[in-house]
Design a protein around this motif. Structure first.
Motif, PDB file in Angstrom:
ATOM      1  N   LEU A  43       0.841  -1.200   0.000  1.00 29.55           N
ATOM      2  CA  LEU A  43       0.000   0.000   0.000  1.00 29.55           C
ATOM      3  C   LEU A  43       0.877   1.251   0.000  1.00 29.55           C
ATOM      4  CD1 LEU A  43      -2.917   1.155   0.298  1.00 29.55           C
ATOM      5  CD2 LEU A  43      -2.441   1.291   2.735  1.00 29.55           C
ATOM      6  N   LEU A 100       0.990   4.157  -2.886  1.00 23.25           N
ATOM      7  CA  LEU A 100       0.686   5.553  -2.564  1.00 23.25           C
ATOM      8  C   LEU A 100       1.892   6.455  -2.818  1.00 23.25           C
ATOM      9  CD1 LEU A 100      -1.431   5.130   0.693  1.00 23.25           C
ATOM     10  CD2 LEU A 100      -2.217   6.059  -1.488  1.00 23.25           C
ATOM     11  N   ARG A 145     -13.175  16.137  -2.626  1.00 26.43           N
ATOM     12  CA  ARG A 145     -14.482  15.589  -2.272  1.00 26.43           C
ATOM     13  C   ARG A 145     -14.349  14.659  -1.085  1.00 26.43           C
ATOM     14  NH1 ARG A 145     -18.393  17.562  -5.285  1.00 26.43           N
ATOM     15  NH2 ARG A 145     -17.951  17.889  -7.507  1.00 26.43           N
ATOM     16  N   HIS A 156     -17.543  13.025   1.276  1.00 25.06           N
ATOM     17  CA  HIS A 156     -18.950  13.122   1.646  1.00 25.06           C
ATOM     18  C   HIS A 156     -19.284  12.342   2.909  1.00 25.06           C
ATOM     19  CE1 HIS A 156     -19.366  15.082  -2.126  1.00 25.06           C
ATOM     20  NE2 HIS A 156     -18.976  14.020  -2.797  1.00 25.06           N
ATOM     21  N   MET A 163     -18.927   9.341   3.393  1.00 23.99           N
ATOM     22  CA  MET A 163     -18.969   7.914   3.047  1.00 23.99           C
ATOM     23  C   MET A 163     -18.514   7.759   1.602  1.00 23.99           C
ATOM     24  SD  MET A 163     -23.066   7.529   2.981  1.00 23.99           S
ATOM     25  CE  MET A 163     -24.135   8.723   2.262  1.00 23.99           C
ATOM     26  N   GLY A 164     -18.093   6.569   1.270  1.00 28.76           N
ATOM     27  CA  GLY A 164     -17.558   6.354  -0.072  1.00 28.76           C
ATOM     28  C   GLY A 164     -16.181   6.962  -0.192  1.00 28.76           C
ATOM     29  N   PRO A 165     -15.539   6.750  -1.328  1.00 25.83           N
ATOM     30  CA  PRO A 165     -14.170   7.225  -1.483  1.00 25.83           C
ATOM     31  C   PRO A 165     -14.060   8.745  -1.455  1.00 25.83           C
ATOM     32  CG  PRO A 165     -14.974   6.224  -3.527  1.00 25.83           C
ATOM     33  CD  PRO A 165     -16.044   6.038  -2.505  1.00 25.83           C
ATOM     34  N   ILE A 180     -11.809  12.260  -2.838  1.00 26.21           N
ATOM     35  CA  ILE A 180     -10.927  12.679  -3.933  1.00 26.21           C
ATOM     36  C   ILE A 180      -9.977  13.730  -3.390  1.00 26.21           C
ATOM     37  CG2 ILE A 180     -10.788  13.769  -6.207  1.00 26.21           C
ATOM     38  CD1 ILE A 180     -13.478  12.685  -6.889  1.00 26.21           C
ATOM     39  N   GLN A 209      -5.478  14.480  -9.671  1.00 29.44           N
ATOM     40  CA  GLN A 209      -6.472  14.096  -8.675  1.00 29.44           C
ATOM     41  C   GLN A 209      -6.488  12.589  -8.522  1.00 29.44           C
ATOM     42  OE1 GLN A 209     -10.251  16.022  -9.004  1.00 29.44           O
ATOM     43  NE2 GLN A 209      -9.223  17.933  -8.515  1.00 29.44           N
ATOM     44  N   VAL A 210      -6.632  12.169  -7.271  1.00 24.12           N
ATOM     45  CA  VAL A 210      -6.623  10.745  -6.977  1.00 24.12           C
ATOM     46  C   VAL A 210      -7.831  10.437  -6.104  1.00 24.12           C
ATOM     47  CG1 VAL A 210      -5.335   8.873  -5.883  1.00 24.12           C
ATOM     48  CG2 VAL A 210      -4.096  10.690  -7.068  1.00 24.12           C
ATOM     49  N   ALA A 211      -8.566   9.363  -6.460  1.00 19.54           N
ATOM     50  CA  ALA A 211      -9.653   8.892  -5.612  1.00 19.54           C
ATOM     51  C   ALA A 211      -9.080   7.824  -4.687  1.00 19.54           C
ATOM     52  CB  ALA A 211     -10.778   8.320  -6.462  1.00 19.54           C
ATOM     53  N   LEU A 212      -9.441   7.918  -3.401  1.00 22.86           N
ATOM     54  CA  LEU A 212      -8.911   7.009  -2.386  1.00 22.86           C
ATOM     55  C   LEU A 212     -10.061   6.437  -1.596  1.00 22.86           C
ATOM     56  CD1 LEU A 212      -6.066   8.726  -0.335  1.00 22.86           C
ATOM     57  CD2 LEU A 212      -5.898   6.766  -1.846  1.00 22.86           C
ATOM     58  N   GLY A 213     -10.029   5.132  -1.329  1.00 18.62           N
ATOM     59  CA  GLY A 213     -11.021   4.553  -0.436  1.00 18.62           C
ATOM     60  C   GLY A 213     -10.848   5.136   0.959  1.00 18.62           C
ATOM     61  N   GLU A 252      -8.036   3.576   2.922  1.00 19.08           N
ATOM     62  CA  GLU A 252      -6.699   4.020   2.524  1.00 19.08           C
ATOM     63  C   GLU A 252      -6.441   5.444   3.039  1.00 19.08           C
ATOM     64  OE1 GLU A 252      -8.840   2.456   0.074  1.00 19.08           O
ATOM     65  OE2 GLU A 252      -7.833   0.660   0.797  1.00 19.08           O
ATOM     66  N   ARG A 295     -18.839   2.858  -3.752  1.00 19.74           N
ATOM     67  CA  ARG A 295     -19.397   2.552  -2.437  1.00 19.74           C
ATOM     68  C   ARG A 295     -20.275   1.304  -2.499  1.00 19.74           C
ATOM     69  NH1 ARG A 295     -23.481   5.393   0.361  1.00 19.74           N
ATOM     70  NH2 ARG A 295     -23.590   6.808  -1.400  1.00 19.74           N
ATOM     71  N   PHE A 299      -8.590   0.833  -2.810  1.00 18.59           N
ATOM     72  CA  PHE A 299      -9.110   1.679  -3.875  1.00 18.59           C
ATOM     73  C   PHE A 299      -8.244   2.919  -3.975  1.00 18.59           C
ATOM     74  CE2 PHE A 299     -12.269   4.844  -5.522  1.00 18.59           C
ATOM     75  CZ  PHE A 299     -12.403   4.278  -6.768  1.00 18.59           C
ATOM     76  N   MET A 353      -7.123   5.293  -7.114  1.00 15.76           N
ATOM     77  CA  MET A 353      -7.289   5.428  -8.548  1.00 15.76           C
ATOM     78  C   MET A 353      -7.097   6.867  -8.966  1.00 15.76           C
ATOM     79  SD  MET A 353     -10.686   4.618 -10.715  1.00 15.76           S
ATOM     80  CE  MET A 353     -11.429   5.990  -9.877  1.00 15.76           C
ATOM     81  N   GLU A 354      -6.281   7.015  -9.979  1.00 14.41           N
ATOM     82  CA  GLU A 354      -6.051   8.340 -10.518  1.00 14.41           C
ATOM     83  C   GLU A 354      -7.297   8.788 -11.283  1.00 14.41           C
ATOM     84  OE1 GLU A 354      -3.335   8.174 -13.657  1.00 14.41           O
ATOM     85  OE2 GLU A 354      -3.285  10.337 -13.917  1.00 14.41           O
TER      86      GLU A 354
END
Lengths: 84, 673
Positions: free
Chosen positions: A24, A28, A43, A45, A47-49, A51, A58-62, A65, B399, B502, B504-505
Motif C-alpha cells: 500500500l 501511494l 471531495r 462526503h 462515506m464512499g471514497p 478525492i 487528482q486521486v480517488a482514495l477509499g 486508505e 461505495r 481503492f 485510482m487516478e
C-alpha cells in the motif's frame, strides 16, 4: 497530525506519514503521497471514497486508505486569531 | 542515404523474435499518458497484439519506418513505478532488464508532469538510454501550464520531445531524435536521482555486499535500491542468490531501514522538483482548468449520479435500439442461409447436410451475431476510457461495489452484461487486481443478458399473462440480488485475500482519439473471432451433434438422453425431461430454449401453460435466468482466466440455477398448496 479522511473538502495539508503494508505504501508513494507533499481534499462526503488533489493530479482514495495517510493541516489564518 | 542503426544483440539466446535486426524501441509510461495513442500513430496496422508470455496482460508490438530505417516498437504496459506492485510493473522492468531494448521512450503527460516523471526517475536507473516524450502539450496549455522542453532537456541531460500524439504533432521529431541517439550523434548524459543522505551509507553497504552475487543481467545498484524499497520479488531473488549468512546480514539491515521506502520515493519527487523548477510555469492561482470545471458536476454526489444515469441510459438505448435488432437481423439471415444451404445440399447424406447447414453455418453464424453488440460495447468502453470518464464512473459506484469486495472499476463491465455477457467479461480487463477481476468474471454471468431476457419475454406471458411486468421485474431483481449475495459471500469466504485498496487516478479529460478507438475496437473484435470464435464453433458443432445423433431427431438424441437422466432433478422442480433438455440446448445460445420447446411441444401457447403449475413455471423461469451462460460466454471466460476457473464458474452457476429452481418450486408448492 490528522488522518486524511478527516479533512473536509477545500482543506489543505501536507503529507507527514503513511501507515500500512509495504504494498500500500509503495503504491501511494509512487502516486506522490510522500512526506512534504501538499495535498487538498476535493471531495469527502462522509462515506464512499474521497478525492484529493496532489502533485497536479487528482486521486480517488477509499476511506480505508485515506485513514492511513497522516497529514498536518495547513495553518489557517482564521484559526490563528482565535488561538492568540 | 542515412546509415540505419542495427539492434545491439546482447544475448541472442534470450531473444525469441526474429525482428532482432531492427533496433528495438520500448514505449514506457504511466497509465493514461497517451502511450497507446503514440503506439498506434507510429505503427498503424503494422502491429501484433498478444499476451505477455504466461500473463493476462496484453502485449503489443509493431514496426514503423522513418526515412530508410525501420524500428521494432514494443508497447510496455502502463506502470506508475517499477516496484513489483502490479503485474504491469513487473513486466515493464523485466522486459527492460532482460530484453535490453536499444532505446526506451518514456511517455509522460505534460499536464501532470510532476507525477508522471516519477516513472522516468526509475527508468533512468535501468541499462537503456531514455528519450522523454512530453505528450499532451495541448492539454497542458489548456490547463494553463507552460513548459519549456529545452530547459527540461538541459536539466535532465536526455533528449526531450514535446508532442501531441493524438494530433500527430512531434512524431517526426521523435523519429529523428531516435535515429540520432542510436547513431550516437547525440549526447546522452542523464542526471539520475540520488537517495537522501540518511540512507546513502546503507545503500552503499548493500551494493558492496551484493555486487559479487547479483544474478546477470541485473544492475547491482538497482537491486540494492529495490531491496531497500522492500520489493518482494527482488528480495526473493536475492534470498536465492546470496549465501545464507550474507542474506541474514542484509535482511537485518533492511529491517532496520524499513522506513527507507518513503525516503526513496520522496527523494525521487525532490529530484523531479529540481528538474522541472526552471522549465515549468504553473497556472496562476485561481485559474480553473477544464477538468476541474467538468468535475464540479461529474463527480458531484447528486449531479454526477444524474449524469451517470443518463450515460447509462444512452448505453442501454444503443444496445437495445441498435445492437439487439442487428443481432436478430443477422440471426434471421443465418437461419435463412442455413435453410437455403439445406436445400442445396440435398444430394448429400442427411446428417452431413444437417451438419453443414445447422452445425457449421449455425455455429459460425452465432459468432457473427455477436459482432454488432460487441462492436458497440467496445466503442463505448474505449470512449469511456479514452475520455477519462471511466474513472469517474468507478468513483461514483465504488461505495456500492465495495460491499462485494469489488471496487468501482467492476461496475461498467457488469453493467455491460445486460446487453451481452461476452463484452462484459472482456471488459474486466480494465480491472487492475487479479482477484477483483476474477470475482467480477465469476459474477458476470448472473447479469441477465438480452438473450436471456428475450426468453423471459416469450415465456412469461404464457404462464402469467396478467403479471408479465411484475414477474419479469422480479426475475431481474432476483438475479441482481443473488449477484450481490454471491459477491459478498465469495468476497468473505472464497476469494478472501487482501481487500482491494481503492487508489485510482482521476485522469484529466481528453478529447477521444478516433484512431485509438478504432484500433481498439478492431483488435478486440478480431481477437474475439479468432480465439473465442473457434471454441464457440467447435462446441456448437459438438452440441449440435449431441442433439442430432443417433436418430436425426432431438427427442431421440444423446442430449435428450441426458435430459432423461436428469429427470429426477427436473422432478424436484416440477419440470419434465423435455424442459431440462430445452435448458441444456440453451448452452449454444439462450434463445434455443424457446426453439427446443417449440420442437418438443409444438405451439407453446396452446401446450405449455397446461403442462406447468404456477410453482413449476416460476422454477423454469428462475432456472433459465440463472443457468450456465451460452458457449460464447463460457469460451470467453476460458480465454480470460483459464480452464480451472471456467469449470468453477460453470459449477457455481449450475448449482445456483438448479438449486434456485428446486427452492422456488418447493416453496411455491408449499405456499400455493
Amino acid at each position: 497530525m490528522v488522518p486524511l479522511v478527516e479533512l473536509t473538502p477545500g482543506q489543505t495539508g501536507v503529507v507527514r506519514n503513511l501507515y500500512g503494508g509495504r504494498r500500500l505504501i509503495g503504491r501511494l508513494a509512487a502516486l506522490g503521497f510522500t512526506p512534504g507533499a501538499p495535498i487538498t481534499v476535493v471531495r469527502n462526503h462522509g462515506m464512499g471514497p474521497i478525492i484529493v488533489s496532489l502533485r497536479g493530479t487528482q486521486v480517488a482514495l477509499g476511506r480505508g486508505e485515506a485513514r492511513r495517510v497522516m497529514v498536518r493541516l495547513a495553518e489557517q489564518p482564521h484559526d490563528d486569531l482565535s488561538c492568540a | 542515404m542515412t546509415i540505419c542503426p542495427a539492434h545491439k544483440e546482447i544475448a541472442p539466446a534470450q531473444r525469441r523474435s526474429t525482428s532482432a535486426i531492427h533496433p528495438v524501441v520500448a514505449l514506457a509510461g504511466q497509465p493514461n499518458v497517451g502511450k497507446s495513442t503514440l503506439f498506434n500513430m507510429l505503427t498503424g496496422l503494422n502491429q501484433h497484439v498478444g499476451n505477455w508470455p504466461g500473463k493476462t496482460v496484453e502485449q503489443k508490438s509493431g514496426t514503423f519506418t522513418y526515412g530508410d530505417c525501420t524500428y521494432t516498437l514494443v508497447d510496455l504496459p502502463g506502470a506508475y513505478s517499477l516496484t513489483a506492485n502490479s503485474e504491469e510493473e513487473r513486466i515493464t522492468r523485466d522486459y527492460i532488464i532482460h530484453e535490453r531494448p536499444d532505446v526506451v521512450i518514456a511517455v509522460v503527460d505534460a499536464a501532470i508532469l510532476e507525477r508522471s516523471l516519477y516513472l522516468l526517475a526509475e527508468l533512468l536507473l535501468l541499462p537503456a538510454p531514455v528519450i522523454l516524450v512530453l505528450n499532451m502539450m495541448d492539454v497542458a496549455a489548456q490547463e494553463g501550464i507552460v513548459i519549456e522542453p529545452q530547459v527540461l532537456e538541459a536539466a535532465l541531460g536526455i533528449p526531450v520531445v514535446p508532442m501531441v500524439a493524438a494530433r500527430n504533432r512531434g512524431l517526426l521529431t521523435l523519429a529523428a531524435t531516435l535515429g540520432a541517439l542510436l547513431r550516437e550523434e547525440r549526447a546522452y548524459e542523464p542526471r539520475r536521482p540520488t537517495i537522501l543522505p540518511g540512507h546513502e551509507s546503507v545503500l552503499e553497504e548493500i551494493i558492496t555486499h551484493i555486487t559479487p552475487h547479483t544474478p546477470h543481467p541485473y544492475p547491482p545498484d538497482w537491486v540494492a535500491l529495490k531491496l531497500l524499497e522492500g520489493d518482494e520479488e527482488v528480495q526473493a531473488m536475492m534470498l536465492d542468490a546470496l549465501p545464507a549468512p550474507l542474506w541474514e546480514e542484509i535482511h537485518a539491515l533492511l529491517r532496520e531501514h524499513e522506513d527507507a521506502i518513503l525516503d526513496i520515493a520522496g527523494a525521487r519527487y525532490a529530484w523531479i522538483g529540481r528538474m522541472i523548477r526552471a522549465a515549468v510555469a504553473r497556472p496562476r492561482v485561481g485559474q480553473v482548468g477544464l477538468t476541474a470545471r467538468l468535475d464540479a458536476v461529474l463527480t458531484h454526489p447528486v449531479w454526477g449520479t444524474g449524469v451517470l444515469l443518463i450515460v447509462l441510459g444512452f448505453v442501454f438505448w444503443l444496445t437495445y435500439a441498435i445492437g439487439t435488432p442487428l443481432m436478430d437481423g443477422i440471426a434471421d439471415l443465418i437461419e435463412q442461409g442455413a435453410g437455403l444451404l439445406h436445400g442445396a445440399l440435398g444430394g448429400l447424406p442427411a446428417w452431413m447436410a444437417a451438419l453443414l447447414a445447422d452445425g457449421v453455418v449455425g455455429g459460425a453464424g452465432m459468432v457473427l451475431t455477436f459482432l454488432p453488440i460487441l462492436i458497440i460495447f467496445f466503442i463505448i468502453l474505449a470512449l469511456l476510457e479514452d475520455t477519462g470518464y471511466m474513472a469517474r464512473v468507478a468513483y461514483l459506484t465504488d461505495r456500492f461495489m465495495h460491499m462485494m469486495g469489488l471496487h468501482g472499476k467492476s461496475f461498467i463491465p457488469l453493467l455491460l452484461g445486460f446487453g451481452c455477457n461476452v463484452p462484459s467479461i472482456l471488459g474486466t480487463r480494465i480491472i487492475e487486481t487479479k482477484r477483483a477481476r476474477l470475482l467480477t468474471i465469476l459474477l458476470a454471468p448472473l447479469v441477465p443478458c438480452a438473450a436471456r431476457l428475450t426468453v423471459v419475454a416469450v415465456l412469461t406471458p404464457l404462464f402469467f399473462p396478467r403479471y408479465v411486468g411484475l414477474v419479469t421485474w422480479g426475475l431481474v431483481v432476483g438475479n441482481i440480488l443473488l449477484l450481490a449475495i454471491i459477491g459478498v459471500l465469495m468476497h468473505r469466504f472464497i476469494l478472501k485475500g487482501e481487500q482491494v485498496a481503492f487508489i485510482m487516478e482521476l485522469p484529466l479529460y481528453h478529447t477521444p482519439n478516433l484512431r485509438t478507438i478504432g484500433l481498439y475496437v478492431w483488435q478486440n473484435t478480431l481477437a474475439f473471432i479468432k480465439k473465442a470464435g473457434t471454441i464457440i464453433l467447435g462446441v456448437s458443432i459438438i452440441i449440435w451433434a449431441l442433439s442430432y445423433f443417433p436418430a436425426g431427431e432431438v427427442e431421440l438424441s444423446y442430449l435428450a438422453h441426458l435430459g432423461r437422466t436428469l429427470e429426477p432433478v427436473g422432478a424436484w422442480m416440477g419440470l419434465s425431461w423435455q424442459m431440462m433438455l430445452a435448458l441444456f440446448t440453451s448452452f449454444i445460445a439462450k434463445e434455443n430454449t424457446i426453439a427446443t420447446l417449440n420442437i418438443l411441444y409444438g405451439d407453446l401457447e396452446a401446450t405449455l401453460p397446461a403442462l406447468l403449475s404456477i410453482p413449476a413455471a416460476l422454477a423454469l423461469l428462475v432456472t433459465q435466468m440463472l443457468f450456465i451462460p451460452c458457449v460464447a460466454t463460457v469460451a470467453t471466460i476460458k480465454q480470460e482466466v483459464g480452464w480451472k476457473w471456467m469449470f468453477i464458474s460453470l459449477l457455481i452457476l449450475l448449482a445456483l440455477s438448479l438449486g434456485g429452481g428446486v427452492l422456488v418450486y418447493q416453496l411455491g408448492s408449499l405456499v400455493l398448496g
